[in-house]
Write a protein that holds these residues in place. Sequence first.
Motif, PDB file in Angstrom:
ATOM      1  N   LEU A  15       0.837  -1.216   0.000  1.00 43.89           N
ATOM      2  CA  LEU A  15       0.000   0.000   0.000  1.00 43.89           C
ATOM      3  C   LEU A  15       0.867   1.259   0.000  1.00 43.89           C
ATOM      4  O   LEU A  15       0.514   2.265  -0.629  1.00 43.89           O
ATOM      5  CB  LEU A  15      -1.002  -0.021   1.152  1.00 43.89           C
ATOM      6  CG  LEU A  15      -0.552   0.294   2.590  1.00 43.89           C
ATOM      7  CD1 LEU A  15      -0.657   1.791   2.915  1.00 43.89           C
ATOM      8  CD2 LEU A  15      -1.406  -0.480   3.577  1.00 43.89           C
ATOM      9  N   THR A  16       2.010   1.213   0.694  1.00 46.46           N
ATOM     10  CA  THR A  16       2.890   2.389   0.673  1.00 46.46           C
ATOM     11  C   THR A  16       3.497   2.555  -0.724  1.00 46.46           C
ATOM     12  O   THR A  16       3.567   3.668  -1.245  1.00 46.46           O
ATOM     13  CB  THR A  16       3.993   2.270   1.747  1.00 46.46           C
ATOM     14  OG1 THR A  16       4.622   0.984   1.677  1.00 46.46           O
ATOM     15  CG2 THR A  16       3.429   2.457   3.142  1.00 46.46           C
ATOM     16  N   ASP A  17       3.912   1.446  -1.326  1.00 42.53           N
ATOM     17  CA  ASP A  17       4.417   1.522  -2.703  1.00 42.53           C
ATOM     18  C   ASP A  17       3.345   2.063  -3.642  1.00 42.53           C
ATOM     19  O   ASP A  17       3.626   2.896  -4.506  1.00 42.53           O
ATOM     20  CB  ASP A  17       4.840   0.130  -3.197  1.00 42.53           C
ATOM     21  CG  ASP A  17       6.229  -0.264  -2.710  1.00 42.53           C
ATOM     22  OD1 ASP A  17       6.912   0.579  -2.100  1.00 42.53           O
ATOM     23  OD2 ASP A  17       6.620  -1.420  -2.939  1.00 42.53           O
ATOM     24  N   ALA A  18       2.129   1.582  -3.502  1.00 42.63           N
ATOM     25  CA  ALA A  18       1.046   1.998  -4.410  1.00 42.63           C
ATOM     26  C   ALA A  18       0.871   3.510  -4.363  1.00 42.63           C
ATOM     27  O   ALA A  18       0.705   4.168  -5.404  1.00 42.63           O
ATOM     28  CB  ALA A  18      -0.260   1.296  -4.042  1.00 42.63           C
ATOM     29  N   SER A  19       0.924   4.072  -3.170  1.00 49.41           N
ATOM     30  CA  SER A  19       0.744   5.529  -3.043  1.00 49.41           C
ATOM     31  C   SER A  19       1.934   6.275  -3.639  1.00 49.41           C
ATOM     32  O   SER A  19       1.763   7.265  -4.356  1.00 49.41           O
ATOM     33  CB  SER A  19       0.535   5.909  -1.573  1.00 49.41           C
ATOM     34  OG  SER A  19       1.727   5.705  -0.817  1.00 49.41           O
ATOM     35  N   LYS A  20       3.138   5.777  -3.356  1.00 48.37           N
ATOM     36  CA  LYS A  20       4.335   6.464  -3.865  1.00 48.37           C
ATOM     37  C   LYS A  20       4.423   6.381  -5.378  1.00 48.37           C
ATOM     38  O   LYS A  20       4.784   7.359  -6.051  1.00 48.37           O
ATOM     39  CB  LYS A  20       5.591   5.862  -3.218  1.00 48.37           C
ATOM     40  CG  LYS A  20       5.724   6.219  -1.744  1.00 48.37           C
ATOM     41  CD  LYS A  20       7.036   5.754  -1.139  1.00 48.37           C
ATOM     42  CE  LYS A  20       7.073   4.262  -0.946  1.00 48.37           C
ATOM     43  NZ  LYS A  20       8.294   3.788  -0.271  1.00 48.37           N
ATOM     44  N   PHE A  21       4.085   5.223  -5.936  1.00 50.13           N
ATOM     45  CA  PHE A  21       4.124   5.063  -7.389  1.00 50.13           C
ATOM     46  C   PHE A  21       3.086   5.980  -8.052  1.00 50.13           C
ATOM     47  O   PHE A  21       3.345   6.558  -9.111  1.00 50.13           O
ATOM     48  CB  PHE A  21       3.865   3.608  -7.782  1.00 50.13           C
ATOM     49  CG  PHE A  21       4.986   2.666  -7.427  1.00 50.13           C
ATOM     50  CD1 PHE A  21       6.100   3.090  -6.716  1.00 50.13           C
ATOM     51  CD2 PHE A  21       4.927   1.327  -7.793  1.00 50.13           C
ATOM     52  CE1 PHE A  21       7.137   2.211  -6.382  1.00 50.13           C
ATOM     53  CE2 PHE A  21       5.957   0.444  -7.464  1.00 50.13           C
ATOM     54  CZ  PHE A  21       7.055   0.884  -6.766  1.00 50.13           C
ATOM     55  N   ALA A  22       1.931   6.109  -7.433  1.00 47.14           N
ATOM     56  CA  ALA A  22       0.893   6.991  -7.993  1.00 47.14           C
ATOM     57  C   ALA A  22       1.413   8.427  -8.059  1.00 47.14           C
ATOM     58  O   ALA A  22       1.332   9.081  -9.101  1.00 47.14           O
ATOM     59  CB  ALA A  22      -0.378   6.916  -7.141  1.00 47.14           C
ATOM     60  N   ALA A  23       1.960   8.896  -6.946  1.00 45.21           N
ATOM     61  CA  ALA A  23       2.439  10.287  -6.899  1.00 45.21           C
ATOM     62  C   ALA A  23       3.600  10.501  -7.859  1.00 45.21           C
ATOM     63  O   ALA A  23       3.659  11.511  -8.585  1.00 45.21           O
ATOM     64  CB  ALA A  23       2.850  10.650  -5.469  1.00 45.21           C
ATOM     65  N   ALA A  24       4.530   9.550  -7.873  1.00 46.19           N
ATOM     66  CA  ALA A  24       5.726   9.709  -8.713  1.00 46.19           C
ATOM     67  C   ALA A  24       5.361   9.661 -10.190  1.00 46.19           C
ATOM     68  O   ALA A  24       5.677  10.592 -10.953  1.00 46.19           O
ATOM     69  CB  ALA A  24       6.745   8.622  -8.383  1.00 46.19           C
ATOM     70  N   LEU A  80       5.369   3.409   6.808  1.00 44.63           N
ATOM     71  CA  LEU A  80       4.088   4.089   6.586  1.00 44.63           C
ATOM     72  C   LEU A  80       4.256   5.608   6.751  1.00 44.63           C
ATOM     73  O   LEU A  80       3.792   6.387   5.904  1.00 44.63           O
ATOM     74  CB  LEU A  80       3.060   3.535   7.578  1.00 44.63           C
ATOM     75  CG  LEU A  80       1.631   4.034   7.486  1.00 44.63           C
ATOM     76  CD1 LEU A  80       1.018   3.779   6.114  1.00 44.63           C
ATOM     77  CD2 LEU A  80       0.764   3.373   8.576  1.00 44.63           C
ATOM     78  N   ALA A  81       4.939   6.008   7.806  1.00 43.97           N
ATOM     79  CA  ALA A  81       5.161   7.445   8.046  1.00 43.97           C
ATOM     80  C   ALA A  81       5.961   8.070   6.907  1.00 43.97           C
ATOM     81  O   ALA A  81       5.682   9.196   6.467  1.00 43.97           O
ATOM     82  CB  ALA A  81       5.881   7.643   9.378  1.00 43.97           C
ATOM     83  N   SER A  82       6.938   7.327   6.410  1.00 49.88           N
ATOM     84  CA  SER A  82       7.776   7.829   5.323  1.00 49.88           C
ATOM     85  C   SER A  82       6.951   8.022   4.046  1.00 49.88           C
ATOM     86  O   SER A  82       7.112   9.025   3.328  1.00 49.88           O
ATOM     87  CB  SER A  82       8.923   6.842   5.094  1.00 49.88           C
ATOM     88  OG  SER A  82       9.530   7.082   3.843  1.00 49.88           O
ATOM     89  N   ALA A  83       6.061   7.092   3.760  1.00 54.36           N
ATOM     90  CA  ALA A  83       5.214   7.216   2.565  1.00 54.36           C
ATOM     91  C   ALA A  83       4.291   8.427   2.682  1.00 54.36           C
ATOM     92  O   ALA A  83       4.089   9.163   1.711  1.00 54.36           O
ATOM     93  CB  ALA A  83       4.398   5.942   2.361  1.00 54.36           C
ATOM     94  N   ILE A  84       3.755   8.644   3.872  1.00 56.58           N
ATOM     95  CA  ILE A  84       2.893   9.817   4.083  1.00 56.58           C
ATOM     96  C   ILE A  84       3.676  11.098   3.826  1.00 56.58           C
ATOM     97  O   ILE A  84       3.215  11.997   3.110  1.00 56.58           O
ATOM     98  CB  ILE A  84       2.297   9.804   5.511  1.00 56.58           C
ATOM     99  CG1 ILE A  84       1.339   8.610   5.691  1.00 56.58           C
ATOM    100  CG2 ILE A  84       1.568  11.127   5.805  1.00 56.58           C
ATOM    101  CD1 ILE A  84       0.907   8.358   7.130  1.00 56.58           C
ATOM    102  N   SER A  85       4.880  11.176   4.388  1.00 60.62           N
ATOM    103  CA  SER A  85       5.713  12.370   4.184  1.00 60.62           C
ATOM    104  C   SER A  85       5.996  12.592   2.699  1.00 60.62           C
ATOM    105  O   SER A  85       5.964  13.721   2.206  1.00 60.62           O
ATOM    106  CB  SER A  85       7.053  12.225   4.909  1.00 60.62           C
ATOM    107  OG  SER A  85       6.856  12.158   6.285  1.00 60.62           O
ATOM    108  N   TYR A  86       6.286  11.481   1.998  1.00 59.62           N
ATOM    109  CA  TYR A  86       6.579  11.582   0.565  1.00 59.62           C
ATOM    110  C   TYR A  86       5.374  12.137  -0.187  1.00 59.62           C
ATOM    111  O   TYR A  86       5.499  13.103  -0.959  1.00 59.62           O
ATOM    112  CB  TYR A  86       6.971  10.207   0.032  1.00 59.62           C
ATOM    113  CG  TYR A  86       7.283  10.189  -1.443  1.00 59.62           C
ATOM    114  CD1 TYR A  86       8.432  10.793  -1.945  1.00 59.62           C
ATOM    115  CD2 TYR A  86       6.415   9.581  -2.348  1.00 59.62           C
ATOM    116  CE1 TYR A  86       8.719  10.783  -3.307  1.00 59.62           C
ATOM    117  CE2 TYR A  86       6.691   9.557  -3.705  1.00 59.62           C
ATOM    118  CZ  TYR A  86       7.844  10.160  -4.183  1.00 59.62           C
ATOM    119  OH  TYR A  86       8.111  10.155  -5.537  1.00 59.62           O
TER     120      TYR A  86
END
Lengths: 169, 169
Positions: A58-67, A91-97
């Motif tokens: 789920l963290t990857d999914a969010s980061k890939f979407a934004a990137a 999880l915290a790192s993905a939110i910050s990203y």
Amino acid sequence: MNIYYDIIAQMAQTMRNLQAILAKAEEHAARLKFEPENYLTLRLFPNMLPFSAQIRILTDASKFAAAYLSGQTPPVTEDNEKTWADYKARLASAISYIESFKPEQFANAAEVKVSLKSFKGKYMTGHDFLICRQSPNFHFHVVTAYNLLRQGGVEVGKGDYLGALPLKD
Amino acid sequence: MNIYYDIIAQMAQTMRNLQAILAKAEEHAARLKFEPENYLTLRLFPNMLPFSAQIRILTDASKFAAAYLSGQTPPVTEDNEKTWADYKARLASAISYIESFKPEQFANAAEVKVSLKSFKGKYMTGHDFLICRQSPNFHFHVVTAYNLLRQGGVEVGKGDYLGALPLKD
């Protein structure tokens, strides 16, 4: 207003809601006197990916979407988390990203071409990637993480998952 | 292109994917010689809503999204389903309803005011309603329905949930 930005920002909000759910899981573990590490291997069926993988994906999914929708390369992660604290940090790192992005970075989000390895040389437009693939994929793993804790007896409900809503007077 | 329309159309696609998952659940039940009705009462924990309620709420979530964002009143349903066939019919009916909409009906979707009873006199814009509330809510119940079947031993995976992706050459 950029709706692509807003959809991805909502992923950060959903991950913040998940942080609050993890805090309830910690309280549950403390009350029953077990280590929260025990959650990491939870599965609903033996051939499922465990709880830890839900957090990873789920963290990857969010980061890939934004990137990808902003035309960037997602950050490389080592995927070497082991402890409950490690997964909370991920999880915290993905939110910050996600929260480091600004709406104007998504000006070309609809048309950008996204080609993952699993797409075998084909591509999706950023628009299709977000709506047909990444948003359902993100939710799949967040809700599965929630359901694993729910099955484990953590006292959470849909309100925890939805979080505070932007109601107006 | 109207992105609000596309997000709601994707709900119909996700419900079609769920129909295919239900077909696999039927095969599983036939192989193990039990009635698919047995799925309707599945829960991950005793104080959860059962599988049948997941179908009821996810279909409502999709219909409410389409109706409210296009400035219409959602159709009244009697919620009197009892059998597996009844719930399959409810799902098929929601798909037909969503697919009856056209993109131009969502021209004012961003600004329309949505006020549910549970909002206690407050409202959300159509934009916020879809992104912060209705889309997460819809996915919550679809993925929970999936997870209940997954726990029940039905041989499904994320590919069944995501369905065919709109890849381009």
